[in-house]
Write a protein that holds these residues in place. Structure first.
Motif, mmCIF file in Angstrom:
data_model
loop_
_atom_site.group_PDB
_atom_site.id
_atom_site.type_symbol
_atom_site.label_atom_id
_atom_site.label_comp_id
_atom_site.label_asym_id
_atom_site.label_seq_id
_atom_site.Cartn_x
_atom_site.Cartn_y
_atom_site.Cartn_z
ATOM 1 N N ALA A 189 3.643 6.881 7.224
ATOM 2 C CA ALA A 189 4.252 8.206 7.097
ATOM 3 C C ALA A 189 3.907 8.840 5.758
ATOM 4 O O ALA A 189 3.764 8.156 4.747
ATOM 5 C CB ALA A 189 5.764 8.115 7.261
ATOM 6 N N VAL A 190 3.802 10.156 5.749
ATOM 7 C CA VAL A 190 3.605 10.926 4.519
ATOM 8 C C VAL A 190 4.812 11.837 4.367
ATOM 9 O O VAL A 190 4.986 12.789 5.142
ATOM 10 C CB VAL A 190 2.305 11.749 4.560
ATOM 11 C CG1 VAL A 190 2.148 12.556 3.268
ATOM 12 C CG2 VAL A 190 1.098 10.841 4.768
ATOM 13 N N VAL A 191 5.655 11.522 3.390
ATOM 14 C CA VAL A 191 6.916 12.244 3.223
ATOM 15 C C VAL A 191 6.696 13.382 2.241
ATOM 16 O O VAL A 191 6.512 13.166 1.043
ATOM 17 C CB VAL A 191 8.044 11.304 2.738
ATOM 18 C CG1 VAL A 191 9.381 12.047 2.760
ATOM 19 C CG2 VAL A 191 8.114 10.057 3.606
ATOM 20 N N THR A 247 3.358 7.238 2.011
ATOM 21 C CA THR A 247 3.159 8.050 0.806
ATOM 22 C C THR A 247 4.360 8.973 0.640
ATOM 23 O O THR A 247 4.734 9.670 1.592
ATOM 24 C CB THR A 247 1.874 8.893 0.902
ATOM 25 O OG1 THR A 247 0.752 8.029 1.091
ATOM 26 C CG2 THR A 247 1.671 9.711 -0.362
ATOM 27 N N ILE A 248 4.951 8.959 -0.545
ATOM 28 C CA ILE A 248 6.078 9.833 -0.858
ATOM 29 C C ILE A 248 5.632 10.779 -1.964
ATOM 30 O O ILE A 248 5.195 10.336 -3.037
ATOM 31 C CB ILE A 248 7.312 9.014 -1.289
ATOM 32 C CG1 ILE A 248 7.743 8.101 -0.132
ATOM 33 C CG2 ILE A 248 8.461 9.934 -1.709
ATOM 34 C CD1 ILE A 248 8.830 7.118 -0.492
ATOM 35 N N LEU A 249 5.728 12.083 -1.709
ATOM 36 C CA LEU A 249 5.173 13.085 -2.610
ATOM 37 C C LEU A 249 6.226 13.640 -3.584
ATOM 38 O O LEU A 249 7.430 13.398 -3.410
ATOM 39 C CB LEU A 249 4.541 14.201 -1.776
ATOM 40 C CG LEU A 249 3.330 13.757 -0.950
ATOM 41 C CD1 LEU A 249 2.743 14.932 -0.186
ATOM 42 C CD2 LEU A 249 2.260 13.116 -1.821
ATOM 43 N N LYS A 253 19.994 13.584 5.833
ATOM 44 C CA LYS A 253 21.037 12.709 6.362
ATOM 45 C C LYS A 253 20.765 11.239 6.073
ATOM 46 O O LYS A 253 19.646 10.749 6.251
ATOM 47 C CB LYS A 253 21.184 12.909 7.865
ATOM 48 C CG LYS A 253 21.716 14.291 8.229
ATOM 49 C CD LYS A 253 21.979 14.398 9.713
ATOM 50 C CE LYS A 253 22.566 15.760 10.062
ATOM 51 N NZ LYS A 253 22.820 15.884 11.515
ATOM 52 N N MET A 254 21.818 10.517 5.659
ATOM 53 C CA MET A 254 21.722 9.065 5.500
ATOM 54 C C MET A 254 21.345 8.432 6.842
ATOM 55 O O MET A 254 21.754 8.908 7.898
ATOM 56 C CB MET A 254 23.058 8.479 5.024
ATOM 57 C CG MET A 254 23.421 8.815 3.620
ATOM 58 S SD MET A 254 24.791 7.799 2.973
ATOM 59 C CE MET A 254 26.079 8.123 4.155
ATOM 60 N N GLY A 255 20.589 7.354 6.765
ATOM 61 C CA GLY A 255 20.219 6.626 7.977
ATOM 62 C C GLY A 255 19.111 7.275 8.786
ATOM 63 O O GLY A 255 18.864 6.875 9.920
ATOM 64 N N SER A 256 18.411 8.235 8.198
ATOM 65 C CA SER A 256 17.315 8.882 8.922
ATOM 66 C C SER A 256 16.137 7.918 9.098
ATOM 67 O O SER A 256 15.816 7.157 8.188
ATOM 68 C CB SER A 256 16.835 10.122 8.162
ATOM 69 O OG SER A 256 17.836 11.110 8.129
ATOM 70 N N VAL A 257 15.510 7.995 10.259
ATOM 71 C CA VAL A 257 14.284 7.243 10.527
ATOM 72 C C VAL A 257 13.154 8.264 10.612
ATOM 73 O O VAL A 257 13.200 9.185 11.436
ATOM 74 C CB VAL A 257 14.387 6.441 11.840
ATOM 75 C CG1 VAL A 257 13.078 5.698 12.115
ATOM 76 C CG2 VAL A 257 15.559 5.474 11.783
ATOM 77 N N LEU A 258 12.136 8.088 9.744
ATOM 78 C CA LEU A 258 11.042 9.057 9.664
ATOM 79 C C LEU A 258 9.724 8.415 10.058
ATOM 80 O O LEU A 258 9.463 7.262 9.698
ATOM 81 C CB LEU A 258 10.900 9.593 8.236
ATOM 82 C CG LEU A 258 12.039 10.412 7.663
ATOM 83 C CD1 LEU A 258 13.035 9.522 6.941
ATOM 84 C CD2 LEU A 258 11.502 11.457 6.699
ATOM 85 N N VAL A 259 8.896 9.175 10.756
ATOM 86 C CA VAL A 259 7.542 8.724 11.082
ATOM 87 C C VAL A 259 6.599 9.916 11.023
ATOM 88 O O VAL A 259 7.027 11.072 11.102
ATOM 89 C CB VAL A 259 7.458 8.068 12.486
ATOM 90 C CG1 VAL A 259 8.316 6.825 12.570
ATOM 91 C CG2 VAL A 259 7.839 9.055 13.577
ATOM 92 N N GLY A 260 5.300 9.644 10.869
ATOM 93 C CA GLY A 260 4.284 10.658 11.030
ATOM 94 C C GLY A 260 3.801 11.300 9.747
ATOM 95 O O GLY A 260 4.246 10.992 8.654
ATOM 96 N N ASN A 261 2.838 12.215 9.926
ATOM 97 C CA ASN A 261 2.229 12.958 8.822
ATOM 98 C C ASN A 261 2.083 14.426 9.241
ATOM 99 O O ASN A 261 1.249 14.738 10.075
ATOM 100 C CB ASN A 261 0.866 12.374 8.490
ATOM 101 C CG ASN A 261 0.158 13.133 7.383
ATOM 102 O OD1 ASN A 261 0.744 13.967 6.713
ATOM 103 N ND2 ASN A 261 -1.127 12.839 7.205
ATOM 104 N N ASN A 294 0.807 -1.230 0.000
ATOM 105 C CA ASN A 294 0.000 0.000 0.000
ATOM 106 C C ASN A 294 0.836 1.273 0.000
ATOM 107 O O ASN A 294 0.407 2.303 0.543
ATOM 108 C CB ASN A 294 -0.974 0.020 1.198
ATOM 109 C CG ASN A 294 -1.911 -1.163 1.190
ATOM 110 O OD1 ASN A 294 -2.389 -1.574 0.135
ATOM 111 N ND2 ASN A 294 -2.159 -1.732 2.346
ATOM 112 N N VAL A 295 2.000 1.215 -0.584
ATOM 113 C CA VAL A 295 2.868 2.395 -0.667
ATOM 114 C C VAL A 295 2.500 3.210 -1.903
ATOM 115 O O VAL A 295 2.271 2.651 -2.984
ATOM 116 C CB VAL A 295 4.353 1.977 -0.715
ATOM 117 C CG1 VAL A 295 5.253 3.147 -1.102
ATOM 118 C CG2 VAL A 295 4.779 1.406 0.634
ATOM 119 N N GLY A 296 2.438 4.527 -1.745
ATOM 120 C CA GLY A 296 2.223 5.431 -2.871
ATOM 121 C C GLY A 296 3.461 6.274 -3.103
ATOM 122 O O GLY A 296 3.956 6.910 -2.167
#
Length: 202
Positions: free
Chosen positions: A145-147, A128-130, A153-161, A91-93
């Protein structure tokens, strides 16, 4: 018995990929191969419930198959580049261009650069990646997450919207695993550059 079947398949050039990718993270199945042989424009395996548009503007790396998992929407019209061994969940966009806000019947192609996702990234379920987003190597994007903005930075961990960086991994500890047989979709990696110049528009 299974061993002998694999031995026979490995001797048939067009079916060899079924044997050589079976231990990869995106193994090619017979149904994928039949789809490709019957002139599908998508040059990598895709789940029947996923949708890929403008594959000629998508450049993938080794053992990467956006849409391999169910329910994905990979919209390549504005350009997408994905590095080697990046994993993409269900379900990735990945949306590389937007509609014109004054005329939603058409897309705006020049507003954003191509989406770029580095190697060995992990993109979780329902992400979702915009358009225009740049994601460096070894990043992890948490489920849902909605990016909306590029990551520095390399190795970043992202969460949230909208997605925010909550942690930076020590990239020296990340394992750069490799498949025994390297394919870019259905194409042996050694032949991919020739295919890219002939078939792709990015």
């Amino acid at each position: 018995m299974k061993y002998y079947i694999l031995q026979i398949l490995s001797k048939i050039p067009v079916l060899k990929i079924l044997v050589e990718t079976r231990k990869s993270q995106t193994p090619v199945r017979l149904r994928h191969l039949l789809q490709y042989i019957t002139k599908s424009k998508v040059y990598w395996p895709v789940h029947h419930s996923s949708l890929v548009s403008s594959p000629e503007k998508i450049v993938i790396g080794i053992d990467v198959s956006p849409g391999y998992m169910p329910g994905c929407y990979i919209q390549g019209g504005g350009g997408i580049v994905i590095g080697d061994y990046t994993q993409i969940s269900c379900n990735v966009g990945i949306i590389s261009r937007n509609h014109d806000v004054f005329d939603i019947s058409r897309h705006v192609d020049t507003e954003f650069p191509s989406i770029k996702i580095g190697k060995y990234c992990w993109i979780g379920m329902n992400v979702t990646i915009l358009p225009g987003v740049q994601i460096p190597d070894y990043c992890v994007i948490g489920a849902g997450a909605v990016v909306t903005k590029s990551v520095q930075k390399m190795g970043s961990v992202l969460v949230g919207n909208p997605a925010k960086v909550i942690k930076i991994l020590d990239v020296d500890k990340v394992k750069d695993f490799k498949s025994e047989f390297e394919y870019v979709g259905f194409i042996p990696s050694a032949s991919f550059e020739k295919y890219r110049k002939r078939e792709l528009k990015l």
